[in-house]
Design a protein around this motif. Structure first.
Motif, mmCIF file in Angstrom:
data_model
loop_
_atom_site.group_PDB
_atom_site.id
_atom_site.type_symbol
_atom_site.label_atom_id
_atom_site.label_comp_id
_atom_site.label_asym_id
_atom_site.label_seq_id
_atom_site.Cartn_x
_atom_site.Cartn_y
_atom_site.Cartn_z
ATOM 1 N N GLN A 66 0.794 -1.342 -0.082
ATOM 2 C CA GLN A 66 -0.041 0.038 -0.128
ATOM 3 C C GLN A 66 0.836 1.269 -0.010
ATOM 4 N N LEU A 67 2.135 1.088 0.267
ATOM 5 C CA LEU A 67 2.951 2.344 0.416
ATOM 6 C C LEU A 67 3.283 2.766 -1.131
ATOM 7 N N VAL A 68 3.081 4.234 -1.214
ATOM 8 C CA VAL A 68 3.346 4.392 -2.563
ATOM 9 C C VAL A 68 4.704 4.690 -3.064
ATOM 10 N N TRP A 95 7.778 7.631 12.293
ATOM 11 C CA TRP A 95 8.308 6.887 13.398
ATOM 12 C C TRP A 95 9.436 7.964 14.503
ATOM 13 N N ASP A 96 9.354 7.515 15.676
ATOM 14 C CA ASP A 96 10.358 7.881 16.324
ATOM 15 C C ASP A 96 11.569 6.934 16.526
ATOM 16 N N ASP A 97 12.685 7.389 17.148
ATOM 17 C CA ASP A 97 13.759 6.349 16.900
ATOM 18 C C ASP A 97 13.456 5.069 17.699
ATOM 19 N N GLU A 98 12.543 5.271 18.677
ATOM 20 C CA GLU A 98 12.205 3.882 19.397
ATOM 21 C C GLU A 98 11.375 2.833 18.676
ATOM 22 N N ARG A 99 10.400 3.322 17.740
ATOM 23 C CA ARG A 99 9.666 2.589 16.821
ATOM 24 C C ARG A 99 10.862 1.926 15.636
ATOM 25 N N THR A 100 11.391 2.914 15.340
ATOM 26 C CA THR A 100 12.439 2.458 14.409
ATOM 27 C C THR A 100 13.466 1.352 14.788
ATOM 28 N N LYS A 101 13.961 1.546 16.023
ATOM 29 C CA LYS A 101 14.760 0.384 16.473
ATOM 30 C C LYS A 101 13.904 -0.688 16.741
ATOM 31 N N ARG A 102 12.735 -0.947 17.196
ATOM 32 C CA ARG A 102 12.004 -1.960 17.385
ATOM 33 C C ARG A 102 11.722 -2.839 16.173
ATOM 34 N N ALA A 103 11.269 -2.015 15.005
ATOM 35 C CA ALA A 103 11.049 -2.613 13.590
ATOM 36 C C ALA A 103 12.409 -3.248 13.109
ATOM 37 N N ALA A 147 1.822 -3.755 17.609
ATOM 38 C CA ALA A 147 1.058 -2.979 18.623
ATOM 39 C C ALA A 147 1.983 -1.742 19.114
ATOM 40 N N PHE A 148 3.278 -1.787 19.265
ATOM 41 C CA PHE A 148 4.028 -0.911 19.473
ATOM 42 C C PHE A 148 4.267 0.049 18.387
ATOM 43 N N CYS A 149 4.408 -0.316 17.378
ATOM 44 C CA CYS A 149 4.592 0.604 15.951
ATOM 45 C C CYS A 149 3.257 1.397 15.610
ATOM 46 N N ARG A 150 2.112 0.645 15.851
ATOM 47 C CA ARG A 150 0.802 1.245 15.400
ATOM 48 C C ARG A 150 0.360 2.642 15.837
ATOM 49 N N ARG A 151 -0.323 2.460 16.977
ATOM 50 C CA ARG A 151 -0.736 3.718 17.583
ATOM 51 C C ARG A 151 -0.968 4.841 16.611
ATOM 52 N N GLN A 152 -1.520 4.694 15.756
ATOM 53 C CA GLN A 152 -2.132 5.780 14.726
ATOM 54 C C GLN A 152 -0.584 6.425 14.129
ATOM 55 N N VAL A 153 0.150 5.751 14.186
ATOM 56 C CA VAL A 153 1.533 6.117 13.661
ATOM 57 C C VAL A 153 1.641 5.992 12.001
ATOM 58 N N ILE A 154 1.998 6.421 11.294
ATOM 59 C CA ILE A 154 2.120 6.117 9.917
ATOM 60 C C ILE A 154 3.745 6.126 9.451
ATOM 61 N N PRO A 155 3.934 5.041 8.623
ATOM 62 C CA PRO A 155 2.973 3.671 8.092
ATOM 63 C C PRO A 155 2.815 2.699 9.277
ATOM 64 N N SER A 156 1.934 1.922 9.191
ATOM 65 C CA SER A 156 1.739 0.744 9.942
ATOM 66 C C SER A 156 2.988 -0.162 10.036
ATOM 67 N N PHE A 157 3.129 -0.899 11.165
ATOM 68 C CA PHE A 157 4.201 -1.957 11.096
ATOM 69 C C PHE A 157 3.741 -2.817 9.922
ATOM 70 N N LEU A 158 2.493 -3.252 9.631
ATOM 71 C CA LEU A 158 2.131 -4.098 8.965
ATOM 72 C C LEU A 158 2.487 -3.627 7.418
ATOM 73 N N GLU A 159 2.111 -2.479 7.101
ATOM 74 C CA GLU A 159 2.396 -2.094 5.602
ATOM 75 C C GLU A 159 4.138 -2.128 5.616
ATOM 76 N N THR A 160 4.672 -1.658 6.366
ATOM 77 C CA THR A 160 6.071 -1.557 6.392
ATOM 78 C C THR A 160 6.710 -2.805 6.178
ATOM 79 N N ASP A 161 6.259 -3.958 7.036
ATOM 80 C CA ASP A 161 6.755 -5.268 6.835
ATOM 81 C C ASP A 161 6.440 -5.641 5.655
ATOM 82 N N LYS A 162 5.449 -5.437 5.251
ATOM 83 C CA LYS A 162 5.149 -6.179 3.769
ATOM 84 C C LYS A 162 6.249 -5.610 2.873
#
Ligand SMILES: [Zn+2]
Ligand SMILES: [Zn+2]
Ligand SMILES: [Zn+2]
Ligand SMILES: [Zn+2]
Ligand SMILES: [Zn+2]
Length: 353
Positions: free
Chosen positions: A14-16, A164-172, A198-213
């Protein structure tokens, strides 16, 4: 099947994708080499000089059967008296041990982002192109260093835009590194995915689901057309860093190339502090030969190749490559190829003590 274990397809991401093609990247690089000199003696120029003359930025890994070939051979070279221009800045490739000038390694930048990210960029005067020429140019030199480490492959550099903030990026990144080891059961994978999501989502763009794909598709879907040597993550808020997920450990630059880089781009109109930083401390690498990464037709030779760009001859016990006797830093399969390469190589070849 849960999204975490489905094969990833680039056509379903879904990411353009917005491609900055080779001519645009070339002009970005050209403009940058000029604007950085506006205040005189850019930090990059000083950095290149120190690495090119320094003693520590030399080839460290010796390949089996090629001991001593790269003794005292530099990772970056810039001949004394030559202008600070792409055709004069040479890089050692990690895959085939060549020493090649920057302008022989063109590339495209493949920017991926959520629709809303691009909409935001397009709201500014000049739109996303203006954004690219401002923000991307701040660290284009860094991208060039990473890209020029590759002789084969590396012609497409994916950059994922995130909020994402650094913590989200780090987790991913940690998720993908652990996943690349191929040791998880399906249950473990789903659990780890849920945790990260769960950690990355919380209304933050892009979702981890999209990014992992996207990440898995880039590394495994033949439709992509290439396998990137690394994927960059650019956090749009200014408090987030840009960091890199390397496809294999070999692609991680030597610390001698990353420890003392300039902190800002030096352009007159740039007021962002630390703008050219790519956070190497936050960057990670997948394990070698991971199941996440498909094998690609463009092989990554493990052996040193003849320095002539178009030659495929590799060093072996039957075919011993001959060293350039002047600089002792490059190798050739024949004197004919050494002669052909001289047009390029003369811009870097010099006697060193
Ligand atoms: Zn596909
Ligand atoms: Zn800048
Ligand atoms: Zn590679
Ligand atoms: Zn050759
Ligand atoms: Zn030479």
């Amino acid at each position: 099947m849960s999204p975490a274990v489905q094969p990833a397809c680039i056509s379903e991401c879904q990411l353009v994708n917005w491609e900055i093609d080779t001519p645009d990247v070339k002009s970005l690089i050209k403009i940058n080499f000029e604007t950085m000199e506006e205040k005189g003696g850019s930090p990059y120029q000083k950095w290149f000089r120190s690495v090119a003359t320094g003693k520590d930025a030399v080839v460290a890994d010796t390949r089996s059967g090629e001991e001593d070939m790269f003794d005292n051979c530099r990772l970056i070279a810039w001949k004394t008296g030559k202008a600070f221009k792409p055709e004069n800045l040479f890089f050692r490739t990690v895959d085939c041990g060549r020493l090649l000038p920057m302008h022989l390694a063109p590339f495209r930048v493949q920017i991926y982002g959520h629709d809303s990210c691009f909409k935001k960029l397009d709201e500014f005067e000049g739109g996303r192109r203006r954004w690219a020429s401002h923000v991307l140019s701040c660290y284009i030199h860094r991208i060039c260093v990473l890209r020029n480490m590759h002789g084969m492959g590396g012609a497409d550099i994916p950059i994922v835009l995130t909020l994402w903030d650094d913590e989200r990026t780090k987790r991913a990144l940690e998720y993908w590194v652990d996943f690349s080891k191929g040791e998880w059961s399906r249950e473990a994978q789903e659990r780890r995915f849920e945790e990260c999501d769960a950690f990355c989502r919380r209304q933050v763009i892009p979702s981890f689901l999209e990014t992992d794909k996207l990440v898995r598709a880039l590394l495994s879907d033949p439709e992509v057309g290439y396998v990137p040597p690394f994927i960059m993550f650019h956090s749009l808020p200014s408090d987030g860093n840009t960091c890199v997920l390397f496809t294999k450990p070999l692609h991680v630059p030597s610390p001698s190339l990353t420890k003392n880089g300039p902190a800002s781009c030096n352009a007159k109109n740039c007021h962002r502090d630390g703008c050219s930083r790519i956070d190497i401390a936050l960057s990670r690498s997948l394990v070698d030969k991971s199941h996440m990464v498909r094998e690609w037709d463009i092989v990554h030779p493990k052996r040193t190749m003849c320095n002539l760009w178009i030659c495929q001859v590799q060093h072996s016990s039957d075919t011993k490559l001959q060293r350039c006797q002047r600089c002792k830093e490059v190798f050739y399969c024949s004197s004919a190829h050494q002669t052909l390469d001289w047009r390029v190589h003369k811009n870097v070849c010099e006697k060193r003590s």
